[in-house]
Scaffold this motif. Structure first.
Motif, short mmCIF file in Angstrom:
data_model
loop_
_atom_site.label_atom_id
_atom_site.label_comp_id
_atom_site.label_asym_id
_atom_site.label_seq_id
_atom_site.Cartn_x
_atom_site.Cartn_y
_atom_site.Cartn_z
N LYS A 76 27.92 -61.30 -36.33
CA LYS A 76 27.41 -61.03 -35.00
C LYS A 76 27.76 -62.20 -34.09
O LYS A 76 27.54 -63.37 -34.45
CB LYS A 76 25.90 -60.85 -35.07
CG LYS A 76 25.23 -60.63 -33.73
CD LYS A 76 23.74 -60.47 -33.95
CE LYS A 76 22.99 -60.43 -32.65
NZ LYS A 76 21.55 -60.32 -32.88
N LEU A 77 28.31 -61.91 -32.92
CA LEU A 77 28.63 -62.94 -31.94
C LEU A 77 27.34 -63.56 -31.42
O LEU A 77 26.47 -62.85 -30.91
CB LEU A 77 29.44 -62.33 -30.78
CG LEU A 77 29.88 -63.27 -29.68
CD1 LEU A 77 30.82 -64.34 -30.22
CD2 LEU A 77 30.55 -62.48 -28.56
N VAL A 78 27.20 -64.89 -31.56
CA VAL A 78 25.97 -65.55 -31.15
C VAL A 78 26.18 -66.73 -30.20
O VAL A 78 25.20 -67.27 -29.69
CB VAL A 78 25.13 -66.01 -32.37
CG1 VAL A 78 24.61 -64.82 -33.15
CG2 VAL A 78 25.90 -66.97 -33.26
N CYS A 79 27.43 -67.12 -29.96
CA CYS A 79 27.67 -68.27 -29.09
C CYS A 79 29.06 -68.17 -28.47
O CYS A 79 30.03 -67.87 -29.16
CB CYS A 79 27.52 -69.56 -29.88
SG CYS A 79 27.59 -71.05 -28.87
N LEU A 80 29.12 -68.41 -27.16
CA LEU A 80 30.38 -68.46 -26.40
C LEU A 80 30.46 -69.84 -25.77
O LEU A 80 29.53 -70.26 -25.08
CB LEU A 80 30.38 -67.43 -25.27
CG LEU A 80 30.09 -65.98 -25.62
CD1 LEU A 80 29.78 -65.18 -24.37
CD2 LEU A 80 31.29 -65.40 -26.33
N SER A 81 31.55 -70.54 -25.98
CA SER A 81 31.71 -71.87 -25.38
C SER A 81 33.11 -72.02 -24.81
O SER A 81 34.08 -71.58 -25.42
CB SER A 81 31.51 -72.97 -26.43
OG SER A 81 30.17 -73.10 -26.78
N GLY A 90 19.04 -66.03 -23.46
CA GLY A 90 19.81 -67.03 -24.21
C GLY A 90 20.06 -68.27 -23.38
O GLY A 90 20.17 -68.20 -22.16
N ASN A 91 20.14 -69.39 -24.05
CA ASN A 91 20.33 -70.67 -23.37
C ASN A 91 21.72 -70.79 -22.77
O ASN A 91 22.69 -70.25 -23.29
CB ASN A 91 20.16 -71.82 -24.35
CG ASN A 91 18.77 -71.88 -24.93
OD1 ASN A 91 17.87 -71.21 -24.48
ND2 ASN A 91 18.62 -72.69 -25.95
N VAL A 92 21.79 -71.54 -21.69
CA VAL A 92 23.06 -71.95 -21.09
C VAL A 92 23.06 -73.47 -21.13
O VAL A 92 22.09 -74.12 -20.70
CB VAL A 92 23.20 -71.45 -19.64
CG1 VAL A 92 24.48 -71.96 -19.01
CG2 VAL A 92 23.14 -69.91 -19.61
N ILE A 93 24.12 -74.04 -21.67
CA ILE A 93 24.19 -75.48 -21.87
C ILE A 93 25.48 -76.02 -21.28
O ILE A 93 26.56 -75.48 -21.52
CB ILE A 93 24.14 -75.83 -23.39
CG1 ILE A 93 22.89 -75.24 -24.02
CG2 ILE A 93 24.22 -77.34 -23.60
CD1 ILE A 93 22.93 -75.18 -25.51
N PHE A 149 27.10 -70.54 -23.76
CA PHE A 149 26.11 -69.47 -23.64
C PHE A 149 25.71 -69.08 -25.05
O PHE A 149 26.56 -68.77 -25.88
CB PHE A 149 26.71 -68.25 -22.91
CG PHE A 149 26.88 -68.48 -21.44
CD1 PHE A 149 26.02 -67.89 -20.53
CD2 PHE A 149 27.88 -69.32 -20.96
CE1 PHE A 149 26.16 -68.13 -19.17
CE2 PHE A 149 28.03 -69.55 -19.61
CZ PHE A 149 27.17 -68.96 -18.71
N LYS A 150 24.38 -69.11 -25.32
CA LYS A 150 23.88 -68.81 -26.65
C LYS A 150 23.13 -67.48 -26.63
O LYS A 150 22.39 -67.20 -25.68
CB LYS A 150 22.95 -69.92 -27.13
CG LYS A 150 23.71 -71.22 -27.40
CD LYS A 150 22.79 -72.36 -27.75
CE LYS A 150 22.05 -72.09 -29.02
NZ LYS A 150 21.27 -73.27 -29.47
N SER A 162 18.54 -68.96 -29.75
CA SER A 162 17.86 -69.77 -28.74
C SER A 162 16.36 -69.74 -29.03
O SER A 162 15.81 -68.70 -29.36
CB SER A 162 18.11 -69.20 -27.34
OG SER A 162 19.47 -69.24 -27.01
N GLU A 163 15.73 -70.91 -28.90
CA GLU A 163 14.29 -71.00 -29.17
C GLU A 163 13.57 -71.46 -27.91
O GLU A 163 14.18 -71.60 -26.86
CB GLU A 163 14.05 -71.97 -30.32
CG GLU A 163 14.69 -71.50 -31.62
CD GLU A 163 14.63 -72.55 -32.71
OE1 GLU A 163 13.93 -73.57 -32.53
OE2 GLU A 163 15.29 -72.34 -33.74
N GLU A 164 12.31 -71.71 -28.04
CA GLU A 164 11.50 -72.18 -26.92
C GLU A 164 11.91 -73.56 -26.47
O GLU A 164 12.38 -74.38 -27.28
CB GLU A 164 10.01 -72.22 -27.32
CG GLU A 164 9.41 -70.85 -27.58
CD GLU A 164 9.34 -69.99 -26.35
OE1 GLU A 164 9.06 -70.52 -25.24
OE2 GLU A 164 9.56 -68.77 -26.47
#
Length: 176
Positions: A87-92, A145-148, A164-165, A170-172
């Motif tokens: 499963k795709l979980v992160c794009l950087s 999802g988080n953006v970093i 992009f996660k 992504s958690e709290e």
């Protein structure tokens, strides 16, 4: 340690930072450097990007596929990271330069774009674990999802990563 080894180590540190940055707000963000979405498969990615330039283990127990990718007029690399269930979980998107001034300028430019899209992040990453890294890093904690946006600026490596996660990785937001 050779320069190549240092580069790999620092990229690994940056990836660990991204993997450990977690959180949640009310906004969702649309990734601006690819049309791929969380529902897409590796076949969809390869139809868009072609054959990967490189593959390696992802920090999510799957595989990372990298492709050359221009974004915002800058040559870089896009990384699609999968988990152990494919499963795709992160794009950087990764940008590398030899110039600290260029790195800071690109960070400021992209940071302004992300703030225009999502508002202020409300969090800047600082940790004793990465105390020797004085480069700017910022995290937007979103339900979608988080953006970093992060940088590493050392004598051996000057790199920016825009990530992009998926919400599943992504958690709290950490409580201070």
């Amino acid at each position: 340690m050779s320069q190549a080894s240092r580069r790999i180590f620092l990229c690994f540190i940056l990836t660990l930072f991204i993997a450990s940055s977690t959180g949640c707000q009310k906004k969702a963000a649309e990734c601006p450097f690819t049309t791929i979405t969380w529902e897409d498969t590796l076949e969809d990615i390869m139809a868009l990007e072609g054959d990967p330039a490189e593959t390696y283990d992802s920090v999510y127990d799957g595989i990372t596929y990298t492709f050359p990718k221009e974004y915002d007029g800058l040559k870089g690399t896009i990384k699609y990271m999968f988990d152990d269930k494919e499963k795709l979980v992160c794009l950087s998107w990764l940008y590398e330069t030899d110039d600290s001034g260029d790195l800071a300028e690109v960070y400021d430019q992209l940071h302004a774009q992300v703030e225009e899209m999502l508002g202020e992040s409300g969090f800047q990453f600082h940790s004793e674990q990465f105390a020797d890294l004085t480069s700017p890093n910022d995290v937007w904690y979103l339900e979608g999802g988080n953006v970093i946006l992060s940088t590493v600026d050392t004598s051996d490596l000057k790199v920016l990563q825009y990530t992009f996660k998926h919400p599943d990785v992504s958690e709290e937001k950490p409580v201070k």
